[in-house]
Design a protein around this motif. Sequence first.
Motif, PDB file in Angstrom:
ATOM      1  N   GLY A 195       0.680  -1.197   0.065  1.00 58.01           N
ATOM      2  CA  GLY A 195      -0.188   0.050   0.218  1.00 58.01           C
ATOM      3  C   GLY A 195       0.802   1.454   0.137  1.00 58.01           C
ATOM      4  N   TRP A 196       2.047   1.175   0.571  1.00 61.39           N
ATOM      5  CA  TRP A 196       3.515   2.526   0.724  1.00 61.39           C
ATOM      6  C   TRP A 196       3.390   2.823  -0.532  1.00 61.39           C
ATOM      7  CZ3 TRP A 196       7.591   2.240  -1.672  1.00 61.39           C
ATOM      8  CH2 TRP A 196       8.216   0.658  -1.423  1.00 61.39           C
ATOM      9  N   MET A 197       3.179   1.884  -2.047  1.00 64.95           N
ATOM     10  CA  MET A 197       3.729   2.427  -3.745  1.00 64.95           C
ATOM     11  C   MET A 197       2.731   3.248  -3.962  1.00 64.95           C
ATOM     12  SD  MET A 197       5.861  -1.397  -4.241  1.00 64.95           S
ATOM     13  CE  MET A 197       6.018  -0.492  -5.598  1.00 64.95           C
ATOM     14  N   LYS A 198       2.452   4.254  -3.976  1.00 68.49           N
ATOM     15  CA  LYS A 198       2.199   6.087  -5.027  1.00 68.49           C
ATOM     16  C   LYS A 198       2.929   5.878  -6.204  1.00 68.49           C
ATOM     17  CE  LYS A 198      -0.021   5.701  -1.291  1.00 68.49           C
ATOM     18  NZ  LYS A 198      -0.984   5.097  -0.826  1.00 68.49           N
ATOM     19  N   PRO A 199       2.334   6.607  -7.128  1.00 69.97           N
ATOM     20  CA  PRO A 199       2.589   6.670  -8.455  1.00 69.97           C
ATOM     21  C   PRO A 199       4.191   7.611  -8.174  1.00 69.97           C
ATOM     22  CG  PRO A 199       0.144   6.835  -8.676  1.00 69.97           C
ATOM     23  CD  PRO A 199       0.497   6.294  -6.981  1.00 69.97           C
ATOM     24  N   ALA A 277      -2.831  -0.356 -11.843  1.00 66.61           N
ATOM     25  CA  ALA A 277      -3.463   0.669 -10.967  1.00 66.61           C
ATOM     26  C   ALA A 277      -2.999   2.043 -10.912  1.00 66.61           C
ATOM     27  CB  ALA A 277      -2.609   0.516  -9.866  1.00 66.61           C
ATOM     28  N   TYR A 278      -1.230   1.921 -11.115  1.00 65.71           N
ATOM     29  CA  TYR A 278      -1.114   3.496 -12.274  1.00 65.71           C
ATOM     30  C   TYR A 278      -0.451   3.369 -13.673  1.00 65.71           C
ATOM     31  CZ  TYR A 278      -0.886   3.455  -7.122  1.00 65.71           C
ATOM     32  OH  TYR A 278      -1.244   3.220  -5.345  1.00 65.71           O
ATOM     33  N   PRO A 279      -1.293   3.147 -15.152  1.00 61.45           N
ATOM     34  CA  PRO A 279      -1.049   2.648 -16.082  1.00 61.45           C
ATOM     35  C   PRO A 279      -0.098   4.114 -16.474  1.00 61.45           C
ATOM     36  CG  PRO A 279      -2.899   3.070 -15.830  1.00 61.45           C
ATOM     37  CD  PRO A 279      -2.989   3.399 -14.367  1.00 61.45           C
ATOM     38  N   ASP A 281       2.015   6.080 -14.817  1.00 60.78           N
ATOM     39  CA  ASP A 281       3.082   6.793 -13.939  1.00 60.78           C
ATOM     40  C   ASP A 281       4.373   6.406 -14.933  1.00 60.78           C
ATOM     41  OD1 ASP A 281       3.849   3.799 -13.226  1.00 60.78           O
ATOM     42  OD2 ASP A 281       4.386   4.299 -11.059  1.00 60.78           O
ATOM     43  N   ALA A 282       5.528   6.556 -13.699  1.00 63.22           N
ATOM     44  CA  ALA A 282       6.910   6.447 -14.654  1.00 63.22           C
ATOM     45  C   ALA A 282       7.829   5.660 -14.240  1.00 63.22           C
ATOM     46  CB  ALA A 282       8.239   7.499 -14.257  1.00 63.22           C
ATOM     47  N   SER A 283       6.817   4.345 -13.912  1.00 61.90           N
ATOM     48  CA  SER A 283       7.411   2.710 -13.561  1.00 61.90           C
ATOM     49  C   SER A 283       7.601   1.839 -15.210  1.00 61.90           C
ATOM     50  CB  SER A 283       6.757   1.891 -12.636  1.00 61.90           C
ATOM     51  OG  SER A 283       7.368   3.239 -11.193  1.00 61.90           O
ATOM     52  N   GLU A 284       8.337   0.934 -15.454  1.00 62.08           N
ATOM     53  CA  GLU A 284       7.664  -0.371 -16.459  1.00 62.08           C
ATOM     54  C   GLU A 284       7.742  -1.339 -15.862  1.00 62.08           C
ATOM     55  OE1 GLU A 284      11.856   1.616 -19.189  1.00 62.08           O
ATOM     56  OE2 GLU A 284      11.793  -0.694 -17.803  1.00 62.08           O
ATOM     57  N   THR A 285       7.543  -1.932 -14.971  1.00 64.21           N
ATOM     58  CA  THR A 285       7.859  -2.838 -14.511  1.00 64.21           C
ATOM     59  C   THR A 285       6.434  -3.099 -14.091  1.00 64.21           C
ATOM     60  OG1 THR A 285       8.346  -2.360 -11.704  1.00 64.21           O
ATOM     61  CG2 THR A 285       9.720  -3.448 -13.811  1.00 64.21           C
ATOM     62  N   PRO A 286       5.854  -4.011 -14.100  1.00 67.42           N
ATOM     63  CA  PRO A 286       3.778  -4.037 -13.785  1.00 67.42           C
ATOM     64  C   PRO A 286       3.721  -3.748 -12.016  1.00 67.42           C
ATOM     65  CG  PRO A 286       4.636  -6.433 -13.999  1.00 67.42           C
ATOM     66  CD  PRO A 286       6.402  -5.654 -14.472  1.00 67.42           C
ATOM     67  N   ASP A 287       2.485  -3.194 -11.376  1.00 66.07           N
ATOM     68  CA  ASP A 287       2.186  -2.986 -10.406  1.00 66.07           C
ATOM     69  C   ASP A 287       0.796  -4.015  -9.906  1.00 66.07           C
ATOM     70  OD1 ASP A 287      -0.723  -1.943 -11.717  1.00 66.07           O
ATOM     71  OD2 ASP A 287       0.110  -0.646 -11.937  1.00 66.07           O
ATOM     72  N   THR A 288       1.271  -4.588 -11.408  1.00 68.00           N
ATOM     73  CA  THR A 288       0.266  -6.261 -10.913  1.00 68.00           C
ATOM     74  C   THR A 288      -0.060  -6.882 -11.560  1.00 68.00           C
ATOM     75  OG1 THR A 288      -1.923  -3.951 -10.331  1.00 68.00           O
ATOM     76  CG2 THR A 288      -2.844  -6.660 -10.724  1.00 68.00           C
ATOM     77  N   LEU A 289       0.052  -7.656 -10.994  1.00 68.22           N
ATOM     78  CA  LEU A 289       0.952  -9.529 -11.537  1.00 68.22           C
ATOM     79  C   LEU A 289       0.503 -10.335 -10.607  1.00 68.22           C
ATOM     80  CD1 LEU A 289       2.998 -10.647 -13.589  1.00 68.22           C
ATOM     81  CD2 LEU A 289       5.096 -10.424 -11.730  1.00 68.22           C
ATOM     82  N   GLN A 290       0.179 -11.751 -11.210  1.00 72.99           N
ATOM     83  CA  GLN A 290      -0.451 -12.936 -10.375  1.00 72.99           C
ATOM     84  C   GLN A 290       0.762 -14.690 -11.856  1.00 72.99           C
ATOM     85  OE1 GLN A 290      -3.065 -10.642 -11.597  1.00 72.99           O
ATOM     86  NE2 GLN A 290      -2.757 -10.289  -9.621  1.00 72.99           N
ATOM     87  N   ALA A 291       1.409 -14.863 -10.929  1.00 73.35           N
ATOM     88  CA  ALA A 291       2.341 -15.937 -12.269  1.00 73.35           C
ATOM     89  C   ALA A 291       1.896 -17.181 -11.416  1.00 73.35           C
ATOM     90  CB  ALA A 291       3.387 -15.472 -11.783  1.00 73.35           C
ATOM     91  N   ILE A 292       1.657 -18.351 -11.911  1.00 72.82           N
ATOM     92  CA  ILE A 292       1.474 -19.595 -11.665  1.00 72.82           C
ATOM     93  C   ILE A 292       2.928 -20.540 -12.466  1.00 72.82           C
ATOM     94  CG2 ILE A 292      -0.509 -21.236 -11.844  1.00 72.82           C
ATOM     95  CD1 ILE A 292      -2.450 -19.202 -12.794  1.00 72.82           C
TER      96      ILE A 292
END
Length: 446
Positions: A195-199, A277-279, A281-292
Amino acid sequence: MTTDNRRTFIKKSSMLASGLAVQPGFNYLPNLFNDNIRFGVIGCNGMGWSNMRAHLHMEDIICTAICDVDQNVVSRRVKDYAQMRPNQVKTYNDYRALLADKEVDAVIIGTPDHWHCKILCDALEAGKHVYVEKPLANSIHEAQVMQRAATAHPHLMIQVGQWQRSGPHYREAIDIVQSGVLGNIRLVKVWAYQGWMKPVDVVPDSPVPEGVDYNMWLGPARRRPFNANRFHFNFRWFWDYAGGLMTDWGVHEIDIALYAMKAEAPKSVVASGGKLAYPDDASETPDTLQAIFEYDNFNMLWDHATGIDSGPYGRREGVAFIGNNGTLVVDRQGYDVIEEREDFNYSQEGQAKMELIEEVKKPAELNYLVLHCRNFVNAIKEGDIKLLNTNIFSGSVAAVNAHMGNIAYKTGKRIYWNASKNEFNVKEASKMIRPVYHNGWRLPQY
């Protein structure tokens, strides 16, 4: 679980509460003697300095050298250290000069991930013991190179900074998982809800700050103009230097999951997510991810989300081992076991399939990072890699699996791993195994 076994777990839990538990293979206190061990820290803005401070809880540890490409950080750490120890400390902005210092016995690598492999291999060649921050490497191939380098220098100790391994309550949880009382475990959930991670606000490129050797910071990463978003802490969210939450938080949780399940490489991985979540913002890596991840006898589900704290089982981060008889949930606060019940219905609870295992809380007085550093120092003094709680061979498993998850995400395909050929069934995925080094830097050859 039998009554005797339940009492054993409760007895061990009471030992944890007093901070006295010591178990085979998990050594918490060093075998002290009179000689000091002299440390150098390479990359000391964040976790590198936290690791150094943790080592300084031992009186026979001194810091003799500080290295960072940002002279502003170096100056700040020299002042910080002066308040802790009376000895003089040397300063460097090129790690190679620090490694040439004969007065340094061991180094802490706290640089961005893309530097870990090169610096670790150079440190071993210089005869230094190494504490390397997680994730071990920034690619699958680099992790393999680092393991071969460790094999070539068997007398040198390498501890990976996955410090949860040194936590007594994690050891307790692993013991329960491996005891069989949970029944057949068919699924392990691992997650980080942050939760601390903002855009990360978009900012323009700018001049290199005064006192920063930006060329050295880039090292083997591709050349780009300086941008404040990519520097210091936020490097984690850019593919050139790191792997996002999957490798930042994921290695901690995946490490406990796979260590407890005695698993290494998956058979297949598929992942889905994105910047949901933050489409913008400056980040490249996913802010939402599920991997099996598919293994021989179970699946592992990784799940991360930024800007949210309410994760599975009401925990921000953790690991859940889901068995036929019960589910064990563990995080940095402790662990709990949820018993499955026979003939359960919503009007009446059925008979529990296992005996109660009481909830255990982390002892407030124990600092697990300090315990991890003590374990490293103990192994150095004893000259025994078997004493390390997270040696490079065991510690690399989490990094490799996390990178496989990211590769599955990037390709958008279910990828199958061929261990004998060291490749995936998808060519696009296999191309991501080995990194490309830039700016005249060369990948270590082992």
